[in-house]
Every structure is written in structure tokens, then in C-alpha cells.
Design a protein around this motif. Structure first.
Motif, PDB file in Angstrom:
ATOM      1  N   ILE A  32     -10.703  -4.521  30.497  1.00  0.00           N
ATOM      2  CA  ILE A  32     -10.455  -5.400  29.349  1.00  0.00           C
ATOM      3  C   ILE A  32      -8.977  -5.766  29.270  1.00  0.00           C
ATOM      4  CG2 ILE A  32     -10.456  -5.499  26.829  1.00  0.00           C
ATOM      5  CD1 ILE A  32     -12.972  -3.750  26.901  1.00  0.00           C
ATOM      6  N   GLU A  33      -8.107  -4.796  29.498  1.00  0.00           N
ATOM      7  CA  GLU A  33      -6.663  -5.072  29.516  1.00  0.00           C
ATOM      8  C   GLU A  33      -6.329  -6.175  30.518  1.00  0.00           C
ATOM      9  OE1 GLU A  33      -4.478  -1.505  30.300  1.00  0.00           O
ATOM     10  OE2 GLU A  33      -3.793  -1.392  28.240  1.00  0.00           O
ATOM     11  N   LEU A  34      -6.869  -6.027  31.729  1.00  0.00           N
ATOM     12  CA  LEU A  34      -6.590  -7.015  32.774  1.00  0.00           C
ATOM     13  C   LEU A  34      -7.169  -8.375  32.395  1.00  0.00           C
ATOM     14  CD1 LEU A  34      -5.507  -7.714  35.569  1.00  0.00           C
ATOM     15  CD2 LEU A  34      -7.685  -6.915  36.538  1.00  0.00           C
ATOM     16  N   GLY A  35      -8.402  -8.382  31.864  1.00  0.00           N
ATOM     17  CA  GLY A  35      -9.028  -9.649  31.482  1.00  0.00           C
ATOM     18  C   GLY A  35      -8.267 -10.374  30.393  1.00  0.00           C
ATOM     19  N   VAL A  36      -7.806  -9.618  29.373  1.00  0.00           N
ATOM     20  CA  VAL A  36      -7.046 -10.236  28.288  1.00  0.00           C
ATOM     21  C   VAL A  36      -5.734 -10.806  28.819  1.00  0.00           C
ATOM     22  CG1 VAL A  36      -5.767  -9.743  26.163  1.00  0.00           C
ATOM     23  CG2 VAL A  36      -8.080  -8.843  26.465  1.00  0.00           C
ATOM     24  N   TYR A  37      -5.064 -10.029  29.685  1.00  0.00           N
ATOM     25  CA  TYR A  37      -3.793 -10.511  30.215  1.00  0.00           C
ATOM     26  C   TYR A  37      -3.992 -11.775  31.048  1.00  0.00           C
ATOM     27  CZ  TYR A  37       0.581 -10.881  32.692  1.00  0.00           C
ATOM     28  OH  TYR A  37       1.756 -11.359  33.198  1.00  0.00           O
ATOM     29  N   LEU A  38      -5.027 -11.783  31.896  1.00  0.00           N
ATOM     30  CA  LEU A  38      -5.262 -12.963  32.732  1.00  0.00           C
ATOM     31  C   LEU A  38      -5.589 -14.188  31.883  1.00  0.00           C
ATOM     32  CD1 LEU A  38      -7.294 -11.430  35.694  1.00  0.00           C
ATOM     33  CD2 LEU A  38      -4.919 -12.206  35.714  1.00  0.00           C
ATOM     34  N   ALA A  39      -6.372 -13.976  30.815  1.00  0.00           N
ATOM     35  CA  ALA A  39      -6.698 -15.099  29.934  1.00  0.00           C
ATOM     36  C   ALA A  39      -5.436 -15.660  29.287  1.00  0.00           C
ATOM     37  CB  ALA A  39      -7.689 -14.642  28.862  1.00  0.00           C
ATOM     38  N   LEU A  90       6.551  -3.328  25.099  1.00  0.00           N
ATOM     39  CA  LEU A  90       6.157  -1.923  25.131  1.00  0.00           C
ATOM     40  C   LEU A  90       5.310  -1.576  23.912  1.00  0.00           C
ATOM     41  CD1 LEU A  90       6.396   0.767  26.613  1.00  0.00           C
ATOM     42  CD2 LEU A  90       8.500   1.212  25.340  1.00  0.00           C
ATOM     43  N   GLY A  91       5.705  -2.046  22.736  1.00  0.00           N
ATOM     44  CA  GLY A  91       4.919  -1.789  21.527  1.00  0.00           C
ATOM     45  C   GLY A  91       3.542  -2.413  21.590  1.00  0.00           C
ATOM     46  N   ALA A  92       3.467  -3.635  22.126  1.00  0.00           N
ATOM     47  CA  ALA A  92       2.167  -4.311  22.236  1.00  0.00           C
ATOM     48  C   ALA A  92       1.241  -3.576  23.210  1.00  0.00           C
ATOM     49  CB  ALA A  92       2.369  -5.750  22.675  1.00  0.00           C
ATOM     50  N   LEU A  93       1.803  -3.100  24.316  1.00  0.00           N
ATOM     51  CA  LEU A  93       0.990  -2.386  25.300  1.00  0.00           C
ATOM     52  C   LEU A  93       0.474  -1.066  24.731  1.00  0.00           C
ATOM     53  CD1 LEU A  93       3.181  -2.987  28.475  1.00  0.00           C
ATOM     54  CD2 LEU A  93       0.978  -4.056  27.954  1.00  0.00           C
ATOM     55  N   GLU A  94       1.351  -0.343  24.017  1.00  0.00           N
ATOM     56  CA  GLU A  94       0.943   0.930  23.413  1.00  0.00           C
ATOM     57  C   GLU A  94      -0.136   0.690  22.361  1.00  0.00           C
ATOM     58  OE1 GLU A  94       2.001   3.873  24.345  1.00  0.00           O
ATOM     59  OE2 GLU A  94       4.127   3.892  24.855  1.00  0.00           O
ATOM     60  N   ALA A  95       0.076  -0.289  21.473  1.00  0.00           N
ATOM     61  CA  ALA A  95      -0.887  -0.567  20.410  1.00  0.00           C
ATOM     62  C   ALA A  95      -2.221  -1.035  20.978  1.00  0.00           C
ATOM     63  CB  ALA A  95      -0.316  -1.615  19.451  1.00  0.00           C
ATOM     64  N   GLY A  96      -2.161  -1.898  21.990  1.00  0.00           N
ATOM     65  CA  GLY A  96      -3.405  -2.380  22.604  1.00  0.00           C
ATOM     66  C   GLY A  96      -4.213  -1.253  23.213  1.00  0.00           C
TER      67      GLY A  96
END
Length: 473
Positions: free
Chosen positions: A104-111, A66-72
Motif C-alpha cells: 500500500i505504501e508503494l502504491g500510494v507513493y506511485l499514485a 520523515l513525519g509523514a512516513l512515520e505517521a503513514g
């Protein structure tokens, strides 16, 4: 025609937030939407897996996620300008940026997903989270643009002074629409201006009427656009308004807040409004900026080595001329240096030796040069100037000494842009683009002075990010 504004009913609760409160509102609801998206993702994930663990317990077990998602989200939204009130007020401006952030969120997660060991990352959770987040953040941002920028939430503003400075501010208020201010009109002591309409706003009376109008119209803020000094009567009126809780701001400060530019032609004798007053940047900031320059220059140098063979061959084959172009420019403090670029114009484009403003469809630009300029690849060799310490990644674009001398004679405060190292990109570049005339140089100077006054590590990163986004999109 000027509008007539009703008297605000006494005792009615009003919420007209200032700029910082609007940004905090956007940030707070965004973070709430991201949190709700994560909660929905975990809930759907548990339901799909048949896991009976209560949602609060699941969230407690995944606080790091949750912290990583908020910060990102915060980092991306800030970098893409989603907390710029000029952007947040218009769906046509923020929706593409919102889509880019989610992409970008989706691309980073997929990578990360495909690089991580199998079964270590929750694919279904993230897809559910991203879909819920997109819906919640999108709906909130549309609601903000529809209602929170409406008249009921705008700060009521009176402008003292209906001369050239006040008219310039009124034009900026009409042009840079961001739902922050509701301009009510002018006050001016000139008898010939009473009752007239100036730039769409009516002159409501002389300065002595200011306290009365503040009470009757429920004014939140007064812009002082008087350039010849305050009369004792106006000074007393302003102090009385200040005692009523009204914000008093000089015209250049509000203009700067609206446009991201310093109105140098309307500063007059108040030079401190255009200059970065106070102590010069400290050693910590200079060291951090230099490290940032080196990091991006080394990354840019790697790209330069990769594209150099192709670009060099293309430039040489077109007219058998030199690949690189060196030109003397003014660096920090006016010190000359030779700036390096890929050549994008014909050989001897300035055969007479006199500098010529670049035109939009300049016939001197070669076919390869058009591609290099469109992709900004012609600027890539300047990473060598950055490594040598002659330039920075972010700063005012360097000009030729002859143009600097000419512009210093025509534009006030022009030499102030030489207070910092010139940049490969800058605040003026991401907001305005190429300059092709003295008028363009004035506008770019306004952006450059804003950068010099407010320079920070985050502003540098924002400029770099927006530059990269322009290249990609």
C-alpha cells in the motif's frame, strides 16, 4: 502432561512486559526502523547525486517527509492489526499483513508520483527507503516472534479456581497463543482436585498456598476464576499477593484480553463484566460515528449505482425473480426495520415462514447468489438503511425478531447487542464470519459485546479496513 516450573532465582532481573508495554515496544521499534529506513534512503540519495550535505542536515531539511512516513506507517499498521499481539506472535499471520502494508505504501507513493509535477518527488529515495524499511521491520518482527514471545518474557500466571471458568481460561491460553502468559497451574480448595491435571495444568494446592507459591514461582499475575464468591481466606491471600506487587485480574478480563471476546457464559452474577458500565456514549462520539456512517454510506452508494445494472440483470436472468430482498430485522432497542439486500437465494426460500439457519453449502443459494455472497456484494444495498439511520456501517449484525426471541431464551446477555445500531459489518464479522447455529451465535455475541464495551472511532475504522482487506484479498 503438566509441566514443572522451577523456582525463580532471587534477585534475578526479570522483564515480563504487560500487554500495553508489548504494544509500545512493537510501536517504538517499528518507528525506529522507519526512521532508519528514511536515513538510509537520504544517505543513498545523497551518495548517488554526489551531494556532500551531511546526513543530519539532510534529515533536518526533510522533517516533514520523515513525519509523514512515520505517521503513514502507524495508521496502516494499526488498521491491519499489526499491533494485535495474537498477530504479532506468529509470522504466518503478520508477514502477509506486513507485505500488504508495504504494498500500500508503494502504491500510494506511485499514485502521488505520477500525479505530481515532474521532478517534485524523489523516486530513488523512496525506493531505497522502502527496501530498507521492509528489511528492518521484517527482521524486527521475526525477532519479536522468536524471542520476545518466548518463556523468558512471558508473565507467569496462576489461576485460582479449577472449575469450568478456570478450565475455559486455560483452554483460551493454550489456543490463543500470543506469548503474553506462561500459565503455571491452578489453586483450588476442593480436596478431590489436589494434584490433578485440568486442561493441561496441575492443581498445585489450596488457596491458602497462594502467597507462598507467588514468592517461590515468581508469579506476575493471578487470575481469579472463582464464580461462587470469595472466601475470607482467599480474600486475605489475594490482598497479600497484591501487596507483593502481583496483578490480580478476574478471569473474564484476561479472557477478553486474549480473545477479543466477552465470555458471557462464564460471567455469572458479575454482570458488570459483560456490560459497558458507566455513562452511555456522549454526543460527540455519536456525532462522529454518524458522520463516519454517512461518509462510507455515500461512498458505498456510489459503488451501488455502478454495479446495480450488472447485478440486477444477473439476478433477474437466473430465475426471473425480484432483484432485491427485504426482510424484517431487529434494530437498536429491538425496533423492527426492513433490511435491504440483493437477493441471493431462490424465491420463497422460507416458504413455511419460519426462519432457517443458513448452511455452509446452502442449496437455496443461487449461482449468482454464491458470487454475491463471496464478494459481499449482496450486503451493498444496506447503505440505504445506513442513510436512513436504521443501521450503522459498524455494529452487530441485525437478526430476525424470531431468532432474537429464541436466542434470548438460550444465551445470557443476548439482548445487550441491541444497545447499539446494527451494522453492515462488525467486530464479529471480521473475526468469525457467518453464524449458522446457536453455538455460532454465542461466539458472535461475545465479539459483539467486546465491540459495545470498547467502541471507538479507531475500532470502527479498524473493522472497516479489515472488511475492505478481506474483500480485496
Amino acid at each position: 502432561m503438566a509441566k514443572d516450573y522451577p523456582v525463580r532465582p532471587a534477585g534475578r532481573l526479570q522483564f515480563r512486559p504487560v500487554e500495553s508495554e508489548r504494544r509500545l515496544l512493537l510501536l517504538g521499534v517499528d518507528l525506529g526502523a522507519v526512521g532508519l529506513g528514511a536515513a538510509a534512503g537520504f544517505l543513498l540519495w545523497n551518495l548517488r547525486a554526489g551531494d556532500p550535505t551531511p546526513l543530519p542536515a539532510t534529515l533536518a531539511q526533510n522533517l516533514e517527509w520523515l513525519g509523514a512516513l512515520e505517521a503513514g506507517w502507524v495508521v496502516m499498521a494499526l488498521a491491519l492489526g499489526l499491533y494485535d499481539l495474537r498477530v504479532a506472535a506468529h509470522p504466518r499471520l503478520f508477514l502477509p499483513r506486513l507485505g500488504l502494508a508495504l504494498g500500500i505504501e508503494l502504491g500510494v507513493y506511485l499514485a502521488v508520483y505520477f500525479l505530481a509535477p515532474p521532478l517534485t518527488l524523489p523516486r530513488f529515495f523512496y525506493l531505497a527507503f522502502l527496501g530498507t524499511q521492509a528489511g528492518l521491520v521484517g527482521a524486527w518482527r521475526l525477532a519479536y516472534a522468536r524471542w520476545v514471545t518466548g518463556p523468558g518474557f512471558r508473565r507467569r500466571l496462576l489461576i485460582v479456581g479449577a472449575g469450568w471458568a478456570g478450565a475455559t481460561l486455560a483452554e483460551a491460553l493454550a489456543r490463543e497463543e500470543q506469548g503474553l502468559y506462561e500459565p503455571l497451574g491452578f489453586l483450588d480448595d476442593d480436596p478431590e482436585k489436589q494434584g490433578r491435571v485440568v486442561t493441561g495444568l496441575k492443581v498445585l494446592g489450596p488457596a491458602r498456598d497462594l502467597p507462598r507459591l507467588v514468592r517461590e514461582l515468581g508469579v506476575d499475575e493471578v487470575a481469579v476464576a472463582v464464580t461462587n464468591g470469595l472466601s475470607p481466606e482467599l480474600y486475605r491471600a489475594l490482598i497479600e499477593c497484591w501487596g507483593l506487587g502481583v496483578h490480580l485480574e478476574p478471569m473474564p478480563i484476561i479472557y477478553e484480553r486474549l480473545t477479543g471476546r466477552v465470555p458471557v457464559q462464564h460471567i455469572g452474577p458479575n454482570w458488570a463484566l459483560a456490560a459497558p458500565v458507566g455513562s452511555p456514549p456522549g454526543h460527540m462520539w455519536l456525532a462522529a460515528k454518524r458522520l463516519l456512517d454517512l461518509a462510507f454510506a455515500l461512498a458505498g452508494g456510489t459503488v451501488l449505482l455502478l454495479v446495480l445494472p450488472v447485478v440486477a440483470l444477473a439476478v433477474w436472468l437466473e430465475d426471473r425473480g425480484p432483484v432485491f430482498y427485504r426482510q424484517v430485522r431487529c434494530g437498536r432497542g429491538g425496533r423492527p426495520f426492513k433490511m435491504l439486500k440483493f437477493r441471493s437465494m431462490v424465491v420463497d426460500a422460507e416458504a413455511g415462514g419460519q426462519p432457517v439457519w443458513a448452511a455452509e453449502a446452502d442449496p437455496r443459494v443461487t449461482r449468482v447468489g454464491r458470487v454475491l455472497r463471496r464478494t459481499r456484494l449482496d450486503e451493498l444495498p444496506q447503505v440505504i438503511n445506513v442513510l436512513k439511520g436504521e443501521m450503522s456501517i459498524v455494529g452487530p449484525r441485525p437478526e430476525r425478531p424470531e431468532l432474537v426471541a429464541e436466542l434470548e431464551r438460550q444465551i445470557p446477555f443476548y439482548r445487550a447487542r441491541l444497545a447499539v445500531r446494527p451494522g453492515v459489518t462488525g467486530w464479529a464479522q471480521v473475526n468469525y464470519g457467518y453464524g449458522r447455529s446457536v453455538e455460532d451465535a454465542l461466539i458472535k455475541l461475545q465479539y459483539d459485546l467486546y465491540y459495545i464495551k470498547h467502541q471507538s472511532l479507531w475500532l470502527n475504522l479498524q473493522v472497516i479496513w479489515r472488511t475492505l482487506a478481506r474483500l480485496i484479498l
